[in-house]
Write a protein that holds these residues in place. Structure first.
Motif, PDB file in Angstrom:
ATOM      1  N   UNK A  55       0.834  -1.214   0.000  1.00  0.00           N
ATOM      2  CA  UNK A  55       0.000   0.000   0.000  1.00  0.00           C
ATOM      3  C   UNK A  55       0.859   1.250   0.000  1.00  0.00           C
ATOM      4  N   UNK A  56       0.290   2.340  -0.515  1.00  0.00           N
ATOM      5  CA  UNK A  56       0.975   3.634  -0.406  1.00  0.00           C
ATOM      6  C   UNK A  56       0.984   4.066   1.063  1.00  0.00           C
ATOM      7  N   UNK A  57       2.023   4.762   1.540  1.00  0.00           N
ATOM      8  CA  UNK A  57       3.133   5.286   0.735  1.00  0.00           C
ATOM      9  C   UNK A  57       4.311   4.320   0.548  1.00  0.00           C
ATOM     10  N   UNK A  58       4.290   3.161   1.219  1.00  0.00           N
ATOM     11  CA  UNK A  58       5.476   2.305   1.153  1.00  0.00           C
ATOM     12  C   UNK A  58       5.649   1.661  -0.223  1.00  0.00           C
ATOM     13  N   UNK A  59       4.518   1.356  -0.885  1.00  0.00           N
ATOM     14  CA  UNK A  59       4.604   0.728  -2.211  1.00  0.00           C
ATOM     15  C   UNK A  59       5.449   1.585  -3.152  1.00  0.00           C
ATOM     16  N   UNK A  60       5.227   2.885  -3.089  1.00  0.00           N
ATOM     17  CA  UNK A  60       5.936   3.839  -3.953  1.00  0.00           C
ATOM     18  C   UNK A  60       7.408   3.985  -3.536  1.00  0.00           C
ATOM     19  N   UNK A  61       7.645   3.865  -2.227  1.00  0.00           N
ATOM     20  CA  UNK A  61       9.004   4.101  -1.708  1.00  0.00           C
ATOM     21  C   UNK A  61       9.934   2.901  -1.922  1.00  0.00           C
ATOM     22  N   UNK A  62       9.348   1.744  -2.168  1.00  0.00           N
ATOM     23  CA  UNK A  62      10.156   0.518  -2.305  1.00  0.00           C
ATOM     24  C   UNK A  62      10.711   0.441  -3.729  1.00  0.00           C
ATOM     25  N   UNK A  63      12.015   0.200  -3.882  1.00  0.00           N
ATOM     26  CA  UNK A  63      12.611   0.157  -5.234  1.00  0.00           C
ATOM     27  C   UNK A  63      12.345  -1.177  -5.944  1.00  0.00           C
ATOM     28  N   UNK A  64      11.079  -1.464  -6.247  1.00  0.00           N
ATOM     29  CA  UNK A  64      10.668  -2.796  -6.726  1.00  0.00           C
ATOM     30  C   UNK A  64      11.484  -3.336  -7.905  1.00  0.00           C
ATOM     31  N   UNK A  65      11.841  -2.511  -8.890  1.00  0.00           N
ATOM     32  CA  UNK A  65      12.612  -3.087 -10.015  1.00  0.00           C
ATOM     33  C   UNK A  65      13.961  -3.659  -9.600  1.00  0.00           C
ATOM     34  N   UNK A  66      14.433  -3.294  -8.419  1.00  0.00           N
ATOM     35  CA  UNK A  66      15.743  -3.787  -7.938  1.00  0.00           C
ATOM     36  C   UNK A  66      15.585  -4.816  -6.811  1.00  0.00           C
ATOM     37  N   UNK A  67      14.340  -5.198  -6.515  1.00  0.00           N
ATOM     38  CA  UNK A  67      14.095  -6.123  -5.409  1.00  0.00           C
ATOM     39  C   UNK A  67      14.051  -7.565  -5.933  1.00  0.00           C
ATOM     40  N   UNK A  68      14.739  -8.451  -5.222  1.00  0.00           N
ATOM     41  CA  UNK A  68      14.754  -9.877  -5.572  1.00  0.00           C
ATOM     42  C   UNK A  68      14.218 -10.639  -4.355  1.00  0.00           C
TER      43      UNK A  68
END
Ligand code: 6PG
Length: 246
Positions: A55-68
């Motif tokens: 959920x926002x705001x954490x969803x936006x703050x997490x660098x998902x493209x770099x998360x494994x």
């Protein structure tokens, strides 16, 4: 060992506190080395933490493209079975965030031979993670803890506790009459950071024992003494017997 204790007044505050700490560590890891390798926990405690991360705001703050994403353990069921750790994480988090599918690495609990699935998952860890002392190194491992002191699927009185030459193993858990797949202590002990998350008064006795440096070692969670950096995230219930500490 470097360890810190975080106690939250309520379960929602605990969930938010853990989720925010995960995001901070993800941002630091990406800044430091361009990726964030996290192993998720199963069980019921993390579900609401995963929901916060989605959920926002954490969803936006997490660098998902770099998360494994990896898993610390798995039940021997297919991925969308109600008991699957992957299934729970997928429903609460992974299906809701922009993480590339090829960066999600699940254990194959549906394999008819759990030891084969364990060997294959060890190859997955070794091929995607940097290594330290020849062990795959995760940036963060999330762990729940059972009232019997198990972490991941490292249960008391099982052979998995003594596996020091494999990163992942299958283990028969007699009291549950089932097989599990789990990372081993060498992987936990080589992770950069571990978050142990516990909520509810039923966890208070094992948390007290786990944090008592003078207690002799009888429970798997106490073996985290050999880990390099452990952060303990507790709600007031789980911390209720830590009167000497807080
Ligand atoms: C699992 C786990 C396990 C879990 C503990 C705590 O697959 O069940 O990964 O180690 O974290 O059993 O579970 P609860 O959060 O449900 O108390």
């Amino acid at each position: 060992m470097n360890q810190h204790l975080h106690v939250f007044a309520s379960r929602p505050e605990l969930n938010r506190g853990v989720a925010e700490a995960v995001v901070r560590l993800a941002q630091q890891s990406v800044t430091a080395h361009g990726a964030f390798h996290i192993a998720l926990a199963g069980g019921s405690t993390p579900r609401d933490i995963y929901a916060y991360l989605a959920q926002e705001p954490l969803r936006e703050a997490m660098p998902w493209p770099k998360v494994h994403v990896y898993f610390g353990d798995e039940r021997t069921v297919p991925p969308h079975h109600e008991q699957s750790n992957f299934g729970m994480a997928h429903a609460a988090l992974l299906s809701r965030v922009p993480i590339p599918a090829q960066q999600i690495h699940r254990m194959q609990g549906e394999d008819s031979d759990p030891q084969t699935a364990a060997v294959r998952y060890e190859q997955t860890l070794r091929s995607h993670l940097p290594s330290v002392n020849r062990w795959p190194r995760l940036d963060l491992v999330l762990l729940g803890v059972g009232t019997d002191g198990h972490i991941a699927s490292l249960f008391p009185d099982t052979k998995a506790l003594h596996v020091m030459n494999r990163a992942v193993t299958a283990v028969h858990v007699a009291k549950l009459n089932t097989w599990r797949i789990t990372v081993t202590f060498p992987v936990l002990n080589h992770a950069k950071e571990i978050f142990v998350i516990a909520a509810g008064e039923e966890k208070a006795p094992i948390i007290k024992t786990a944090l008592d440096v003078n207690a002799s070692v009888h429970y798997p969670v106490q073996q985290l003494r050999d880990a390099s950096h452990v952060e303990w995230f507790l709600d007031a219930g789980a911390a209720a017997q830590l009167t000497d500490i807080i």
